[in-house]
Enzyme design. Structure first.
Site, PDB file in Angstrom:
ATOM      1  N   GLU A 163      51.397  83.437  41.311  1.00 26.76           N
ATOM      2  CA  GLU A 163      51.744  82.860  42.024  1.00 26.76           C
ATOM      3  C   GLU A 163      50.703  81.449  42.506  1.00 26.76           C
ATOM      4  O   GLU A 163      50.806  80.474  42.684  1.00 26.76           O
ATOM      5  CB  GLU A 163      52.612  83.389  42.966  1.00 26.76           C
ATOM      6  CG  GLU A 163      53.789  83.992  42.415  1.00 26.76           C
ATOM      7  CD  GLU A 163      54.649  82.960  40.857  1.00 26.76           C
ATOM      8  OE1 GLU A 163      54.539  81.914  41.540  1.00 26.76           O
ATOM      9  OE2 GLU A 163      55.533  83.314  40.293  1.00 26.76           O
ATOM     10  N   ASN A 202      49.033  77.763  42.392  1.00 22.50           N
ATOM     11  CA  ASN A 202      49.584  77.022  43.004  1.00 22.50           C
ATOM     12  C   ASN A 202      48.114  76.284  43.788  1.00 22.50           C
ATOM     13  O   ASN A 202      48.763  75.267  43.792  1.00 22.50           O
ATOM     14  CB  ASN A 202      50.276  77.564  44.702  1.00 22.50           C
ATOM     15  CG  ASN A 202      51.307  77.714  44.486  1.00 22.50           C
ATOM     16  OD1 ASN A 202      52.983  77.066  43.536  1.00 22.50           O
ATOM     17  ND2 ASN A 202      51.858  78.836  45.499  1.00 22.50           N
ATOM     18  N   ARG A 238      60.029  72.322  39.271  1.00 23.63           N
ATOM     19  CA  ARG A 238      59.963  74.144  39.415  1.00 23.63           C
ATOM     20  C   ARG A 238      60.605  74.324  40.001  1.00 23.63           C
ATOM     21  O   ARG A 238      61.363  73.708  40.715  1.00 23.63           O
ATOM     22  CB  ARG A 238      58.690  73.705  40.172  1.00 23.63           C
ATOM     23  CG  ARG A 238      57.280  73.497  39.300  1.00 23.63           C
ATOM     24  CD  ARG A 238      55.431  73.625  39.359  1.00 23.63           C
ATOM     25  NE  ARG A 238      55.018  73.421  38.895  1.00 23.63           N
ATOM     26  CZ  ARG A 238      54.647  74.314  38.187  1.00 23.63           C
ATOM     27  NH1 ARG A 238      54.916  75.984  38.013  1.00 23.63           N
ATOM     28  NH2 ARG A 238      53.521  74.393  37.056  1.00 23.63           N
TER      29      ARG A 238
HETATM   30  N1  LIG Z   1      47.552  75.739  47.534  1.00 29.55           N
HETATM   31  C1  LIG Z   1      48.192  74.622  47.564  1.00 29.55           C
HETATM   32  N2  LIG Z   1      47.599  73.648  47.875  1.00 29.55           N
HETATM   33  C2  LIG Z   1      48.689  72.764  48.528  1.00 29.55           C
HETATM   34  N3  LIG Z   1      50.442  72.861  48.411  1.00 29.55           N
HETATM   35  C3  LIG Z   1      50.505  73.645  47.976  1.00 29.55           C
HETATM   36  C4  LIG Z   1      50.200  75.299  47.913  1.00 29.55           C
HETATM   37  N4  LIG Z   1      50.628  75.887  47.839  1.00 29.55           N
HETATM   38  C5  LIG Z   1      52.712  76.103  47.587  1.00 29.55           C
HETATM   39  N5  LIG Z   1      51.784  74.401  47.998  1.00 29.55           N
HETATM   40  C6  LIG Z   1      53.079  73.227  47.983  1.00 29.55           C
HETATM   41  O1  LIG Z   1      53.991  74.362  48.480  1.00 29.55           O
HETATM   42  C7  LIG Z   1      55.762  74.020  48.065  1.00 29.55           C
HETATM   43  C8  LIG Z   1      56.078  75.612  47.587  1.00 29.55           C
HETATM   44  O2  LIG Z   1      55.194  76.081  46.465  1.00 29.55           O
HETATM   45  P1  LIG Z   1      55.784  77.359  45.795  1.00 29.55           P
HETATM   46  O3  LIG Z   1      54.921  78.044  45.047  1.00 29.55           O
HETATM   47  O4  LIG Z   1      57.152  78.803  46.258  1.00 29.55           O
HETATM   48  O5  LIG Z   1      57.148  76.733  44.543  1.00 29.55           O
HETATM   49  P2  LIG Z   1      56.532  75.514  43.956  1.00 29.55           P
HETATM   50  O6  LIG Z   1      55.277  76.406  43.669  1.00 29.55           O
HETATM   51  O7  LIG Z   1      56.631  74.749  43.647  1.00 29.55           O
HETATM   52  O8  LIG Z   1      57.308  75.907  42.287  1.00 29.55           O
HETATM   53  P3  LIG Z   1      57.016  77.677  41.762  1.00 29.55           P
HETATM   54  O9  LIG Z   1      56.069  78.562  42.285  1.00 29.55           O
HETATM   55  O10 LIG Z   1      58.278  78.234  41.827  1.00 29.55           O
HETATM   56  O11 LIG Z   1      56.759  77.362  39.983  1.00 29.55           O
HETATM   57  C9  LIG Z   1      54.770  73.376  46.608  1.00 29.55           C
HETATM   58  O12 LIG Z   1      55.868  73.245  45.774  1.00 29.55           O
HETATM   59  C10 LIG Z   1      53.671  72.641  47.500  1.00 29.55           C
HETATM   60  O13 LIG Z   1      53.906  71.546  47.560  1.00 29.55           O
HETATM   61 MG   LIG Z   2      53.990  77.938  43.037  1.00 27.39          MG
END
Ligand SMILES: Nc1ncnc2c1ncn2[C@@H]1O[C@H](COP(=O)(O)OP(=O)(O)OP(=O)(O)O)[C@@H](O)[C@H]1O
Ligand SMILES: [Mg+2]
Lengths: 153, 110
Positions: free
Chosen positions: A53, A57, A111
């Site tokens: 995860e 990200n 997502r």
């Molecule tokens: N390393 C990162 N850099 C920039 N923004 C981030 C980062 N990690 C997370 N985010 C932001 O936080 C939000 C939530 O992250 P999360 O992993 O919970 O959900 P997601 O990645 O959008 O969906 P999923 O993990 O279910 O595929 C993301 O949509 C993104 O906008």
């Molecule tokens: Mg994610």
């Protein structure tokens, strides 16, 4: 939490390019390191999930799927039962961290917004440090039972 | 390739193999979507028997295909998920949208 080398029993630190193929590599490396903690196979699966995860990200959000950007992982064992994990990028950063941590919140319509929820649920502690334009560091900690001792307790 | 296909009338049965992370999810998504359009598919059965790992990218793949199949008034099912994978499916609540069965035969028998 933080990263103090003094009290560390063992650690591994590595960095890799922001390509999707490296997500699996990162998962396997951390899982292999964590296996010295005498944790169950289910627990190893959970560690793999949180690594997947956090690294996904970095690639998807921090770097908008651009290759050749840097992702760093630091994983350490403080004592016989605690795993510390830091996953760091130098990408776009998160403007509203509180919002990003909400279950089902995603800035990408395709997502589910489950990533942070998995990290929070499967680790004991999780902290997100981020600065727009500079990057994000996700620090996580989990303690595991020392089964031999506790079986006789 | 990490998938096998089978077409049973207007139902597409897809068997995914390996670790269903962002690498595989992207490939599988494009392949499934192309086949849905090309073969006028209505229902989709996702066989996860050979999937050893799933993360949120895999879940995103499932939800996306569910929405697509739903808009075609079809039904989608998941079969064969092993316990570690099933745990993540339940945790995400995806099972409330996409029913999970043991085997393909179990779907036919309902
Ligand atoms: N390393 C990162 N850099 C920039 N923004 C981030 C980062 N990690 C997370 N985010 C932001 O936080 C939000 C939530 O992250 P999360 O992993 O919970 O959900 P997601 O990645 O959008 O969906 P999923 O993990 O279910 O595929 C993301 O949509 C993104 O906008
Ligand atoms: Mg994610």
């Amino acid at each position: 939490m933080g990263w103090t080398i003094m009290n560390i029993k063992n650690y591994v630190r590595f960095e890799f390019s922001s390509i999707a193929e490296n997500v699996g590599l990162a998962r396997s490396c951390v899982a292999a390191f964590a296996s010295q903690l005498d944790c169950t196979l289910d627990e190893i699966e959970e560690i793999k999930l949180v690594v997947s995860e956090a690294v996904s990200n970095c690639i998807i959000h921090a770097y908008d799927n651009r290759a050749n950007q840097k992702v760093e992982i630091m994983v350490s064992i403080q004592d016989d039962r605690t795993l510390d994990l830091i996953i760091k990028d130098y990408g776009k950063g998160i403007v509203d961290i509180e919002k990003a941590l909400e279950p089902a919140y995603s800035t990408d319509g395709s997502r589910m917004g489950m990533g942070f929820t998995f990290m929070k649920s499967f680790m004991d502690e999780m902290e997100v440090i981020s600065k727009p334009g500079e990057g994000t560091s996700v620090q996580m900690r989990r303690s595991f039972l020392v089964r031999d001792q506790e079986a006789y307790a | 390739m990490n998938l096998d296909y089978k077409l049973v009338r207007n139902t597409l049965v897809v068997k995914v193999k390996g670790e269903l992370d962002m690498v595989i999810a992207e490939r599988v998504r494009d392949e499934i979507d192309n086949r849905i359009t090309e073969n006028q598919i209505k229902n989709l059965i996702l066989n996860l028997e050979k999937v050893t790992f799933i993360d949120s990218s895999g879940l995103g793949l499932i939800i996306g295909r569910y929405k697509k199949i739903n808009s075609l008034n079809g039904k989608m099912y998941i079969v064969g998920a092993r316990p570690t994978v099933e745990k993540i499916l339940f945790f995400s609540g995806i099972n409330k949208l996409v029913p999970i069965y043991r085997t393909e035969q179990d779907i036919i028998n309902i």
